[in-house]
Design a protein around this motif. Sequence first.
Motif, PDB file in Angstrom:
ATOM      1  N   UNK A  88       0.819  -1.219   0.000  1.00  0.00           N
ATOM      2  CA  UNK A  88       0.000   0.000   0.000  1.00  0.00           C
ATOM      3  C   UNK A  88       0.855   1.272   0.000  1.00  0.00           C
ATOM      4  N   UNK A  89       1.864   1.326   0.879  1.00  0.00           N
ATOM      5  CA  UNK A  89       2.605   2.577   1.028  1.00  0.00           C
ATOM      6  C   UNK A  89       3.697   2.752  -0.022  1.00  0.00           C
ATOM      7  N   UNK A  90       4.464   1.711  -0.292  1.00  0.00           N
ATOM      8  CA  UNK A  90       5.514   1.845  -1.303  1.00  0.00           C
ATOM      9  C   UNK A  90       4.941   1.647  -2.710  1.00  0.00           C
ATOM     10  N   UNK A  91       4.389   0.454  -2.951  1.00  0.00           N
ATOM     11  CA  UNK A  91       3.881   0.154  -4.296  1.00  0.00           C
ATOM     12  C   UNK A  91       2.685   1.025  -4.662  1.00  0.00           C
ATOM     13  N   UNK A  92       1.781   1.248  -3.701  1.00  0.00           N
ATOM     14  CA  UNK A  92       0.600   2.057  -3.987  1.00  0.00           C
ATOM     15  C   UNK A  92       0.959   3.500  -4.307  1.00  0.00           C
ATOM     16  N   UNK A  93       1.898   4.057  -3.561  1.00  0.00           N
ATOM     17  CA  UNK A  93       2.333   5.430  -3.832  1.00  0.00           C
ATOM     18  C   UNK A  93       3.020   5.527  -5.188  1.00  0.00           C
ATOM     19  N   UNK A 124      -3.959   9.904   3.410  1.00  0.00           N
ATOM     20  CA  UNK A 124      -5.016   9.075   2.812  1.00  0.00           C
ATOM     21  C   UNK A 124      -4.757   7.575   2.920  1.00  0.00           C
ATOM     22  N   UNK A 125      -3.521   7.124   2.619  1.00  0.00           N
ATOM     23  CA  UNK A 125      -3.276   5.681   2.669  1.00  0.00           C
ATOM     24  C   UNK A 125      -3.204   5.184   4.104  1.00  0.00           C
ATOM     25  N   UNK A 126      -2.427   5.850   4.945  1.00  0.00           N
ATOM     26  CA  UNK A 126      -2.302   5.394   6.333  1.00  0.00           C
ATOM     27  C   UNK A 126      -3.641   5.376   7.069  1.00  0.00           C
ATOM     28  N   UNK A 127      -4.489   6.407   6.958  1.00  0.00           N
ATOM     29  CA  UNK A 127      -5.795   6.324   7.630  1.00  0.00           C
ATOM     30  C   UNK A 127      -6.665   5.167   7.139  1.00  0.00           C
ATOM     31  N   UNK A 128      -6.406   4.692   5.920  1.00  0.00           N
ATOM     32  CA  UNK A 128      -7.226   3.606   5.370  1.00  0.00           C
ATOM     33  C   UNK A 128      -6.731   2.223   5.770  1.00  0.00           C
ATOM     34  N   UNK A 129      -5.456   2.079   6.133  1.00  0.00           N
ATOM     35  CA  UNK A 129      -4.910   0.727   6.366  1.00  0.00           C
ATOM     36  C   UNK A 129      -4.602   0.441   7.831  1.00  0.00           C
ATOM     37  N   UNK A 130      -4.589   1.458   8.683  1.00  0.00           N
ATOM     38  CA  UNK A 130      -4.238   1.220  10.087  1.00  0.00           C
ATOM     39  C   UNK A 130      -5.468   0.840  10.895  1.00  0.00           C
ATOM     40  N   UNK A 131      -5.196   0.121  11.981  1.00  0.00           N
ATOM     41  CA  UNK A 131      -6.297  -0.328  12.825  1.00  0.00           C
ATOM     42  C   UNK A 131      -5.878  -1.514  13.656  1.00  0.00           C
ATOM     43  N   UNK A 132      -6.651  -2.578  13.592  1.00  0.00           N
ATOM     44  CA  UNK A 132      -6.437  -3.746  14.446  1.00  0.00           C
ATOM     45  C   UNK A 132      -5.098  -4.423  14.180  1.00  0.00           C
ATOM     46  N   UNK A 133      -4.728  -4.551  12.904  1.00  0.00           N
ATOM     47  CA  UNK A 133      -3.532  -5.323  12.556  1.00  0.00           C
ATOM     48  C   UNK A 133      -2.300  -4.452  12.287  1.00  0.00           C
ATOM     49  N   UNK A 142      -4.955  -3.717  -8.001  1.00  0.00           N
ATOM     50  CA  UNK A 142      -4.454  -4.541  -6.905  1.00  0.00           C
ATOM     51  C   UNK A 142      -3.981  -3.706  -5.722  1.00  0.00           C
ATOM     52  N   UNK A 143      -3.284  -2.601  -6.012  1.00  0.00           N
ATOM     53  CA  UNK A 143      -2.606  -1.854  -4.959  1.00  0.00           C
ATOM     54  C   UNK A 143      -3.425  -0.723  -4.359  1.00  0.00           C
ATOM     55  N   UNK A 144      -4.348  -0.152  -5.154  1.00  0.00           N
ATOM     56  CA  UNK A 144      -4.986   1.096  -4.744  1.00  0.00           C
ATOM     57  C   UNK A 144      -6.490   0.976  -4.509  1.00  0.00           C
ATOM     58  N   UNK A 145      -7.199   0.221  -5.335  1.00  0.00           N
ATOM     59  CA  UNK A 145      -8.662   0.154  -5.204  1.00  0.00           C
ATOM     60  C   UNK A 145      -9.088  -0.268  -3.793  1.00  0.00           C
ATOM     61  N   UNK A 146      -8.459  -1.279  -3.167  1.00  0.00           N
ATOM     62  CA  UNK A 146      -8.873  -1.614  -1.794  1.00  0.00           C
ATOM     63  C   UNK A 146      -8.686  -0.453  -0.816  1.00  0.00           C
ATOM     64  N   UNK A 147      -7.650   0.366  -1.016  1.00  0.00           N
ATOM     65  CA  UNK A 147      -7.417   1.527  -0.144  1.00  0.00           C
ATOM     66  C   UNK A 147      -8.500   2.581  -0.374  1.00  0.00           C
ATOM     67  N   UNK A 148      -8.830   2.831  -1.617  1.00  0.00           N
ATOM     68  CA  UNK A 148      -9.889   3.783  -1.964  1.00  0.00           C
ATOM     69  C   UNK A 148     -11.211   3.394  -1.305  1.00  0.00           C
ATOM     70  N   UNK A 149     -11.583   2.133  -1.432  1.00  0.00           N
ATOM     71  CA  UNK A 149     -12.858   1.664  -0.879  1.00  0.00           C
ATOM     72  C   UNK A 149     -12.854   1.765   0.650  1.00  0.00           C
ATOM     73  N   UNK A 150     -11.738   1.387   1.265  1.00  0.00           N
ATOM     74  CA  UNK A 150     -11.657   1.406   2.723  1.00  0.00           C
ATOM     75  C   UNK A 150     -11.681   2.842   3.254  1.00  0.00           C
ATOM     76  N   UNK A 151     -10.970   3.732   2.581  1.00  0.00           N
ATOM     77  CA  UNK A 151     -10.958   5.141   2.997  1.00  0.00           C
ATOM     78  C   UNK A 151     -12.375   5.713   2.962  1.00  0.00           C
TER      79      UNK A 151
END
Length: 487
Positions: free
Chosen positions: A288-293, A329-338, A377-386
Amino acid sequence: MKLSKKTLARLNESDTLQLPVAGCFELPEKVLQFGTGVLLRGLPDAFIDKANRQGLFNGRVVVVKSTGKGSTGAFDDQDNLYTQCIRGIEGGQKVAMDIVNGSISRVLNAASQWEQILACAINPDMQIVVSNTTEIGIAYVAESIFAVPPASFPAKLLAFLYKRYQHFSGDPGRGMVIIPTELIPDNGSRLKEILLELCAFNRLDDAFVDWLHNSNHYCNSLVDCIVPGAAAMDTGYEDELMIMTEVYRLWAIETNSEQVRKVLSFSEADAGVVLSPDINVFRELKLRLLNGTHTLSCGLAFLAGIDTVVAAMNQESMAAYMEGLMMQEIIPAITGLHIRNDAAVRFAGAVLDRFRNPYIEHRWLSICTQYTSKLKMRVVPVLLEYNQRTGQIPALISLGFAAHLLFMRGSETYSIQDEHAGWYQEQWQQLPVDVLVRTTLSNKNLWGHDLTAIPGFAAVVTIMLNALLQEGTAAYLERVAAEITIS
């Protein structure tokens, strides 16, 4: 003067040059490595060499050259020594260090030295198998493991393990720790499945299958380090095997076994080796952070006239976009429980250092290869989660999509390497911008989702695409960057 054991005495160790430690050439062979490539020499072999210098692992590597191409001549001529030139940025400071690696004892050619490779199986000191045979190397091929040699990597490995099983009469304490580094998910688990399939094809006895299953450890792993390939640094000696690596290094190995931890004692020498019962967090951060950016920035940077990643980091507006993208944008979408927020922020900081590396020329046009599938693969899941978490549209991700659409329109000045390139160009020829955006974003074949179902997303992308067309990419990027700074 060519690098070799003989010429080591003529070299002087310094703050920027490390030479092999005394006694390292007498250490026992503990590792069988399938592959001679720069990634293995820049990561696993480097970690083992560092551990040997600290007296932690005390073992050397037998390397198997599996392909028929090329020879082992360069290794033979240099007594298997090579220089690793570490160049990059760490903590905002430039790093430049050359290390003469003495971890490799022999390089054996599978085509002509198969019996010598099999003989390694009867070595009681052997404990670890490492591989990097490219992603296509971990694949099932129905073949005899008794060929001289078998063609596929899994069949070669199974032949080695079968020889070991026979020699040690099925001793459960003589199993191996097997760590593939090929870039496929769950690489260790997949390799084990293939070995068991090959057992069935070769009709190997049940006792061996039980030993293979229960006495060996198959570790999923993830490697992360940019190793551009051969290097040509001025070291004062000739080295045909010289490589360059960035400062950042990660070898995440999945295990919850104390026995495996003891075998992998080289992990204590460097924080870049991480033994963890679950390595998915490392995979997610990297994806998410390296490849997605990279993926969200490539079209935007290229259209703005910026050729390389390091040039982007030296350009104020593009650097602001990339940092804002990760942090806002990416960090707020991927951080949490894990994934903890602090861990993600630290990783993002390391990524920014890697992007600033002046020694590595990573071209944006190259990153644009298979642009559409990378976004999926890298960005759509982040977009949806955000959107799900905040109920808002991520502006910087939206700009990345708008730049993607503009890049895919094409131009005589660059070529597009994307399986969907023809489809995009047809849409550009036939549709006005607003319809083009809706048609593209609603295409489930491209994204796996109808992205127009995200309220307001298509409208934002349309506004941004029109702005890129009317103002020019560089000018619009400057305006966006100013807003990021203000926020």
